[in-house]
Design a protein around this motif. Structure first.
Motif, PDB file in Angstrom:
ATOM      1  N   UNK A 279      18.249  94.831  20.186  1.00 28.79           N
ATOM      2  CA  UNK A 279      17.136  94.105  19.560  1.00 28.79           C
ATOM      3  C   UNK A 279      17.505  93.668  18.152  1.00 28.79           C
ATOM      4  N   UNK A 280      16.836  92.606  17.698  1.00 31.97           N
ATOM      5  CA  UNK A 280      17.191  91.985  16.426  1.00 31.97           C
ATOM      6  C   UNK A 280      16.992  92.877  15.222  1.00 31.97           C
ATOM      7  N   UNK A 281      16.024  93.788  15.289  1.00 25.45           N
ATOM      8  CA  UNK A 281      15.721  94.595  14.115  1.00 25.45           C
ATOM      9  C   UNK A 281      16.145  96.046  14.355  1.00 25.45           C
TER      10      UNK A 281
ATOM     11  N   UNK B 266       7.941  96.863  13.573  1.00 26.49           N
ATOM     12  CA  UNK B 266       8.753  97.924  12.990  1.00 26.49           C
ATOM     13  C   UNK B 266       8.261  98.264  11.587  1.00 26.49           C
TER      14      UNK B 266
ATOM     15  N   UNK C  78      12.348 103.340  11.186  1.00 25.72           N
ATOM     16  CA  UNK C  78      10.897 103.446  11.340  1.00 25.72           C
ATOM     17  C   UNK C  78      10.537 104.536  12.336  1.00 25.72           C
ATOM     18  N   UNK C  79      11.174 104.501  13.514  1.00 25.14           N
ATOM     19  CA  UNK C  79      10.802 105.454  14.564  1.00 25.14           C
ATOM     20  C   UNK C  79      11.137 106.883  14.136  1.00 25.14           C
TER      21      UNK C  79
ATOM     22  N   UNK D 120      20.145  92.491  11.055  1.00 30.06           N
ATOM     23  CA  UNK D 120      19.727  93.885  11.217  1.00 30.06           C
ATOM     24  C   UNK D 120      20.154  94.418  12.586  1.00 30.06           C
TER      25      UNK D 120
ATOM     26  N   UNK E 208       3.585 105.267   9.125  1.00 33.44           N
ATOM     27  CA  UNK E 208       3.904 106.687   9.309  1.00 33.44           C
ATOM     28  C   UNK E 208       4.005 107.373   7.951  1.00 33.44           C
TER      29      UNK E 208
ATOM     30  N   UNK F  83      10.957 113.758   3.231  1.00 37.34           N
ATOM     31  CA  UNK F  83      11.100 112.537   4.029  1.00 37.34           C
ATOM     32  C   UNK F  83      10.765 111.310   3.195  1.00 37.34           C
ATOM     33  N   UNK F  84       9.655 111.369   2.443  1.00 37.74           N
ATOM     34  CA  UNK F  84       9.252 110.212   1.642  1.00 37.74           C
ATOM     35  C   UNK F  84      10.302 109.931   0.570  1.00 37.74           C
TER      36      UNK F  84
ATOM     37  N   UNK G 167      16.215  98.671  11.412  1.00 35.08           N
ATOM     38  CA  UNK G 167      14.886  99.035  10.911  1.00 35.08           C
ATOM     39  C   UNK G 167      14.133  99.859  11.943  1.00 35.08           C
ATOM     40  N   UNK G 168      14.334  99.532  13.232  1.00 34.90           N
ATOM     41  CA  UNK G 168      13.689 100.286  14.311  1.00 34.90           C
ATOM     42  C   UNK G 168      14.072 101.752  14.193  1.00 34.90           C
TER      43      UNK G 168
ATOM     44  N   UNK H 284      10.954 108.208  11.362  1.00 30.70           N
ATOM     45  CA  UNK H 284      10.020 108.819  10.415  1.00 30.70           C
ATOM     46  C   UNK H 284       8.785 109.381  11.106  1.00 30.70           C
ATOM     47  N   UNK H 285       8.574 109.028  12.383  1.00 32.45           N
ATOM     48  CA  UNK H 285       7.402 109.571  13.096  1.00 32.45           C
ATOM     49  C   UNK H 285       7.537 111.086  13.275  1.00 32.45           C
TER      50      UNK H 285
ATOM     51  N   UNK I 220       5.181 100.382  11.772  1.00 38.13           N
ATOM     52  CA  UNK I 220       5.492 101.797  12.024  1.00 38.13           C
ATOM     53  C   UNK I 220       6.031 102.443  10.753  1.00 38.13           C
ATOM     54  N   UNK I 221       6.970 101.743  10.100  1.00 35.53           N
ATOM     55  CA  UNK I 221       7.638 102.289   8.917  1.00 35.53           C
ATOM     56  C   UNK I 221       6.632 102.610   7.825  1.00 35.53           C
TER      57      UNK I 221
END
Lengths: 324, 170
Positions: A103-105, B58, A112-113, A165, B65, A144-145, A108-109, A115-116, B61-62
Motif C-alpha cells: 500500500x502507498x502509505x 492512517x 499508526x497501527x 511512503x 490513538x 509511547x507519546x 505510516x500504516x 500505537x494502538x 488512527x495515528x
C-alpha cells in the motif's frame, strides 16, 4: 482472489510463532553467554525445547482474574495489545515477491497501527485494579507519546530522499547505497526510539520488575500473560523487519553478491538487528524515568529535526545530492 | 441496489462507528467511554479506507490513538476510581421522553435536509487520488493557508505552555 490471500497470513503467523519461540531461547542464550553462564540447557539438546516447555506451562496454568478487576476489559486488553502487533506485519516486504500488502502509505500504516497497542496496555493496567499495573500502564503511555515523535521525525529523512511512503519503493531506492550511510543520524535516532517503542531494556520502564513488580501485566497469568509477551516479541520481529527495510536495504545484496537469494539477505540483516536488541539488553542498565523524558525530548527530537534539515540541504549540493 | 463486498464493509463499519458512539453514551465508567470512543473513531478510519483515502485513514488512527491514550490518562487521573457509580434514579421522569422527542426532531430535520439536497449525479473517481497529489495540493496550491494554520497551532501551543507555567509558579 488468490489462494495465497488466505494461506499466506497463516504461514506468516506460523513463521512468526516459530521466530518468537526461537528468539526467546536465543535471547536467553546470548545473555547467558555475555554474562558467562550457559543459559537454558536442560530441555532438549542445547536447551532447544526450553521455550516450547515455557509456552506449554503458560497455557496449562490456571487462568486467574482478580476479584476487583474490570472483567470484560481485563479479557479484552491482551487482544487489543496483540492484534495490532500482527497487523503491522502486513506491510513489510520480505523479498520482491514475498510481500502481503503493497500500500502507498505503508510506513505510516506501521507507525499508526503499532500505537494502538498502547491502548491495550493502558486498558490492561487499568482493568487489573492494581497500583503497580496502573503505574506501568501510565509509564507506557508517556513513553509511547514521547518516543513516537522522534521515531516519525527520524524516518522523514528517508521519506524525503525516496519521495514515497511505500516500503517496496523505499527498498528499491537503496539498490546502490543503503540509507544507513547517508542517513546515519536518522538511523541512530530511529534505533533508540524503536527500542523505546518496543519497551525493551534500557527502556523497559512500563514493566520494570525491580520497582513495579511486573508493571502493567502484574495481575495477568496463563495465556493472557502469554499474549502480552507474544505481542512484545512479535513487535521485535516487526521492528527488526522495518529497520532492515528502511536503513539496511531490505533484500538488496551487499557488494553485488546476487548469488545469495534475497530472502537470505533479508534474514541475515534481520537477525543482525535482533541480535543487537539482545546485546543491548545484556549490557545496558535501565534508564531512570526523568532521564527517559529528557532523552526523548531534549536529545532525540532535536537530533531528528537536525537530520531533516541536513538531508534537505545536502540534497541540493551538486555531487553529494545523489546520495540523498 | 447491488450488494457488493464494499457495501457490506460499509454497513459493518458504519454500524461499528454508531455502536461505538452508543456505547460511549451508555457506559458509566470513564475508561469504558474512552475505549468506545476509540472503537468508533477507528471504524471511521475503516470507512476512509473504503473511500480510497488511505492517508487520511492512517492519520486518523495515528492521531486518535495518541489522543485516546492521553484522554484515558486524564480520565484515570482526574476522576475518582473507587467510588461505585450510584444509580441516579432521577426524579425528573419526563427527561427521557423529552430528550427522545428532541433527538427525533433533530433526526427528522437532518434527514429532511439530506434528502432535499441535490447531489451531483456523477460519481467521483477516488482511486486516482494519490498521496503525491495530496502533497502537491497542500504544499503548492494551498501552501499559505497551510502555513497560517501551523502558525495558529504554534501560538496555541505556546499559549498553553505559558498558562501551565503560570499555574506551576504560583
Amino acid at each position: 482472489m488468490h489462494a495465497m490471500t488466505f494461506i499466506g497470513p497463516v504461514i506468516l503467523l506460523g513463521v512468526v510463532l516459530g521466530f518468537v519461540t526461537m528468539a526467546i531461547l536465543f535471547e536467553r542464550k546470548v545473555i547467558g553467554w555475555m554474562q558467562g553462564r550457559h543459559g537454558p540447557n536442560r530441555v532438549g539438546p542445547w536447551g532447544v525445547l526450553q521455550s516450547v516447555a515455557d509456552v506449554l506451562k503458560l497455557l496449562l496454568k490456571e487462568d486467574i482474574i482478580p476479584h476487583q478487576a474490570d472483567r470484560p476489559l481485563f479479557k479484552w486488553a491482551p487482544i487489543i495489545a496483540f492484534v495490532p502487533a500482527f497487523a503491522v506485519l502486513a506491510v513489510i516486504p520480505y523479498t520482491p515477491t514475498v510481500y502481503f500488502a503493497d500500500i502507498g502509505v505503508g510506513l505510516l500504516y506501521y507507525i499508526a497501527i503499532s500505537s494502538i497497542t498502547t491502548i491495550g496496555v493502558l486498558a490492561g493496567g487499568w482493568a487489573s485494579n492494581n497500583k503497580y499495573a496502573l503505574l506501568g500502564a501510565m509509564r507506557s503511555a508517556a513513553q509511547m507519546i514521547s518516543y513516537e515523535i522522534p521515531l516519525v521525525m527520524a524516518v522523514i529523512g528517508v521519506i524525503m530522499s525516496v519521495g514515497s511512503l511505500n516500503l517496496m519503493t523505499i527498498v528499491e531506492a537503496q539498490k546502490n547505497l543503503w540509507f544507513i550511510l547517508p542517513q546515519f543520524i536518522g538511523f541512530a535516532v530511529f534505533f533508540v526510539a524503536s527500542l523505546a517503542e518496543l519497551n525493551r531494556t534500557p527502556f523497559d520502564l512500563p514493566e520494570a520488575e525491580s520497582e513495579l513488580v511486573a508493571g502493567y501485566h502484574v495481575e495477568y497469568t496463563g495465556f493472557r500473560f502469554a499474549f502480552f509477551m507474544l505481542a512484545e516479541y512479535v513487535y521485535v520481529f516487526a521492528m527488526a523487519g522495518l529497520t532492515t527495510v528502511l536503513y539496511l536495504g531490505g533484500w538488496n545484496p551487499l557488494f553485488g553478491m546476487t548469488f545469495i537469494p534475497p530472502i537470505i539477505w533479508f534474514v541475515f540483516k534481520f537477525s543482525l538487528i535482533v541480535f543487537s536488541l539482545f546485546w543491548i539488553r545484556a549490557t545496558l542498565p535501565r534508564i531512570r524515568i526523568d532521564q527517559l523524558m529528557q532523552l526523548g525530548w531534549k536529545v532525540l527530537l532535536p537530533l531528528a529535526l537536525a537530520n531533516i534539515f541536513l538531508s534537505a540541504i545536502l540534497k541540493e549540493i551538486p555531487w553529494i545530492g545523489q546520495f540523498y | 441496489m447491488v450488494v457488493t463486498g464494499e457495501s457490506i464493509a460499509f454497513f459493518v463499519l458504519s454500524m461499528m462507528a454508531i455502536g461505538g458512539g452508543m456505547m460511549m453514551i451508555s457506559a458509566t465508567k470513564v475508561v469504558h467511554m474512552v475505549l468506545s470512543l476509540a472503537f468508533s473513531l477507528l471504524s471511521i478510519a475503516g470507512i476512509y479506507v473504503l473511500l480510497h483515502a488511505e492517508f487520511l485513514a492512517v492519520v486518523q488512527v495515528l492521531i486518535y490513538t495518541g489522543a485516546i491514550s492521553i484522554l484515558m490518562l486524564f480520565g484515570i487521573m482526574l476522576t475518582k476510581h473507587h467510588v461505585t457509580e450510584e444509580d441516579d434514579q432521577s426524579p425528573r421522569r419526563w427527561h427521557p421522553f423529552l430528550s427522545f422527542l428532541g433527538v427525533g426532531a433533530l433526526f427528522a430535520i437532518i434527514m429532511g435536509v439530506i434528502y432535499q439536497t441535490p447531489f451531483a449525479n456523477n460519481e467521483e473517481v477516488t482511486q486516482s487520488y494519490s498521496l503525491e497529489a495530496l502533497g502537491k495540493a497542500v504544499f503548492k496550491q494551498y501552501v499559505i493557508p497551510f502555513e497560517l494554520t501551523s502558525i495558529l497551532l504554534l501560538v496555541a501551543l505556546v499559549g498553553a505552555v505559558i498558562l501551565a507555567k503560570k499555574e506551576a509558579d504560583s
